[in-house]
Scaffold this motif. Structure first.
Motif, mmCIF file in Angstrom:
data_model
loop_
_atom_site.group_PDB
_atom_site.id
_atom_site.type_symbol
_atom_site.label_atom_id
_atom_site.label_comp_id
_atom_site.label_asym_id
_atom_site.label_seq_id
_atom_site.Cartn_x
_atom_site.Cartn_y
_atom_site.Cartn_z
ATOM 1 N N CYS A 161 65.393 -2.508 81.791
ATOM 2 C CA CYS A 161 63.961 -2.582 82.075
ATOM 3 C C CYS A 161 63.685 -2.691 83.574
ATOM 4 O O CYS A 161 62.850 -1.957 84.099
ATOM 5 C CB CYS A 161 63.332 -3.752 81.313
ATOM 6 N N PRO A 162 64.360 -3.589 84.321
ATOM 7 C CA PRO A 162 64.153 -3.605 85.777
ATOM 8 C C PRO A 162 64.528 -2.290 86.445
ATOM 9 O O PRO A 162 63.840 -1.838 87.371
ATOM 10 C CB PRO A 162 65.054 -4.751 86.247
ATOM 11 N N PHE A 163 65.613 -1.654 85.989
ATOM 12 C CA PHE A 163 66.009 -0.355 86.552
ATOM 13 C C PHE A 163 64.909 0.677 86.323
ATOM 14 O O PHE A 163 64.552 1.440 87.230
ATOM 15 C CB PHE A 163 67.322 0.103 85.914
ATOM 16 N N PHE A 164 64.371 0.712 85.115
ATOM 17 C CA PHE A 164 63.307 1.662 84.788
ATOM 18 C C PHE A 164 62.071 1.399 85.641
ATOM 19 O O PHE A 164 61.439 2.328 86.144
ATOM 20 C CB PHE A 164 62.958 1.553 83.305
ATOM 21 N N GLY A 165 61.720 0.121 85.797
ATOM 22 C CA GLY A 165 60.558 -0.214 86.613
ATOM 23 C C GLY A 165 60.740 0.171 88.064
ATOM 24 O O GLY A 165 59.803 0.664 88.716
ATOM 25 N N VAL A 166 61.943 -0.029 88.611
ATOM 26 C CA VAL A 166 62.214 0.371 89.995
ATOM 27 C C VAL A 166 62.066 1.876 90.155
ATOM 28 O O VAL A 166 61.483 2.364 91.135
ATOM 29 C CB VAL A 166 63.627 -0.086 90.420
ATOM 30 N N CYS A 167 62.583 2.640 89.193
ATOM 31 C CA CYS A 167 62.456 4.108 89.256
ATOM 32 C C CYS A 167 61.003 4.540 89.186
ATOM 33 O O CYS A 167 60.561 5.411 89.954
ATOM 34 C CB CYS A 167 63.251 4.740 88.115
ATOM 35 N N MET A 168 60.253 3.947 88.278
ATOM 36 C CA MET A 168 58.837 4.300 88.136
ATOM 37 C C MET A 168 58.076 4.025 89.424
ATOM 38 O O MET A 168 57.310 4.869 89.909
ATOM 39 C CB MET A 168 58.229 3.490 86.987
ATOM 40 N N THR A 169 58.272 2.848 89.990
ATOM 41 C CA THR A 169 57.546 2.466 91.200
ATOM 42 C C THR A 169 57.982 3.296 92.393
ATOM 43 O O THR A 169 57.149 3.775 93.175
ATOM 44 C CB THR A 169 57.764 0.972 91.490
ATOM 45 N N THR A 170 59.289 3.478 92.555
ATOM 46 C CA THR A 170 59.800 4.214 93.707
ATOM 47 C C THR A 170 59.309 5.654 93.718
ATOM 48 O O THR A 170 58.721 6.136 94.708
ATOM 49 C CB THR A 170 61.339 4.200 93.714
#
Length: 382
Positions: free
Chosen positions: A112-121
């Motif tokens: 979930c944190p990895f996915f959120g970082v990708c989405m935001t970046t």
């Protein structure tokens, strides 16, 4: 920024309230199809890959040296969208295949944190790159001398490195304890938390993302308007029927149409999500609360939340669509459709000119005929 597709809940609030959680979940998931996220990923990968190929071919040509800065920006945008899809879409598809059970594929809790970082970046970088390209175009048109002397490819590469670094570092803030990424409804993706959270700086992080996105939109729109105005003014100063003047007019028309398309795509795709994020932050509502919305049958607040959830899904879909449309509005459509449009416009314009000439000729002949008749009458009177 790539996000999953979800179907609308097919049950009513009363039905879910009177039924069990299992029944509600099965009704919500009944119409889910993995076909949409797969088609979105395939379409986006094909479009951005084709754009990268065309940019590489154009960049290698010697006659395009003056356009290399702009080509680098377009290629970077296509690369950003492509990686955004490749890193997030497989996760979404896997969750769909797991019947929307996120924890089946995320047993460690780190996905979930990895996915959120990708989405935001990739979401922020795409907006920043659009703004950078708009500034580059506006500078080239409004201040061509400064542009030709200072806008080198090395400066463009440094700007791209700064944009990617800022987007990535900002997205890492929840990893170091500022803000939070949470699973979003219907449980197939993770993004910035907008609801009540114990994470320090969560409101600051969420508001900053929305404000940065809106600011990027405003910069892009303002610079594109300046570019359109500059192109039209320069086109009016070029008079005559020379080949270079006609070519400039054609290029001006193509560029204006392209910029208008870019502005429309950005507004439609991004403004609903960014504005809704601010609204959800203000009301401390998260899309993850949608999982319990239909259990509260007689709660008016839950009905309002349900409307927000549906609209939030629509906003996410539009933002996801931007990754697919980017290569077309910036590069591919310019090479294909815009030229055909200009040919049609020129044909219509030529027809209008010919009609005008025929009308003038007919009026001229009629006037001569009338003058001849008047002279005959005068001679007979004499």
């Amino acid at each position: 920024m790539d996000t999953p597709e979800s179907t609308k809940m097919t049950t009513t609030a009363t039905g879910c309230a009177n039924g069990s959680m299992t029944n509600c979940g099965s009704k919500r998931n009944a119409g889910v199809s993995v076909g949409f996220p797969i088609s979105m990923m395939v379409t986006g990968v094909v479009g951005n890959s084709l754009a990268l190929i065309l940019v590489y071919i154009s960049y290698r040509k010697k006659e395009n040296r003056r356009k290399r800065s702009f080509l680098l920006f377009i290629g970077s945008l296509a690369l950003t969208d492509l990686f955004g899809q490749l890193l997030t879409s497989p996760v979404v598809i896997a969750v769909y295949l797991a019947d929307l059970d996120w924890y089946t594929i995320d047993t460690s809790g780190k996905l979930c944190p990895f996915f959120g970082v990708c989405m935001t970046t990739f979401g922020l970088c795409a907006l920043f790159l659009a703004s950078a390209m708009a500034v580059e175009r506006a500078t080239a048109i409004t201040n061509p001398h400064w542009y030709s002397n200072h806008m080198k490819t090395s400066m463009t590469r440094h700007s791209l490195a700064v944009i990617w670094a800022l987007g990535f570092l900002f997205a890492l803030l929840p990893i170091v304890g500022i803000g939070e990424y949470t699973k979003q409804w219907p449980g197939t993706w993770c993004f910035i938390s907008t609801g009540r959270s114990d994470a320090p700086g969560n409101v600051f992080f969420a508001i900053t993302f929305a404000v940065l996105g809106i600011f990027s939109l405003l910069v892009t729109l303002s610079c594109n308007v300046m570019t359109i105005r500059g192109l039209i003014l320069r086109c009016k100063t070029k008079t005559g029927a020379s080949q270079s003047t006609k070519q400039w007019e054609r290029l001006t028309t193509e560029t204006v149409i392209q910029l208008l398309g870019i502005m429309c795509v950005l507004i439609v795709c991004w403004s609903p999500l960014l504005v809704l994020l601010l609204r959800m932050i203000y009301s401390q509502v998260s899309s993850n609360d949608c999982n319990s919305t239909y259990i509260k049958a007689n709660n008016m607040e839950s009905k309002v939340l349900d409307l927000d959830c549906d609209f939030f899904l629509t906003a996410i879909r539009l933002a996801s669509l931007n990754q697919i449309l980017d290569p077309w509005v910036y590069l591919l459509l310019r090479e294909i459709l815009l030229r055909k449009f200009c040919i049609m416009a020129n044909a219509v314009s030529n027809c209008s000119i010919e009609d005008h000439k025929e009308t003038q000729t007919a009026l001229y002949a009629l006037n001569k005929q009338n003058q001849g008749g008047n002279n005959n009458c005068k001679s007979q009177t004499d």
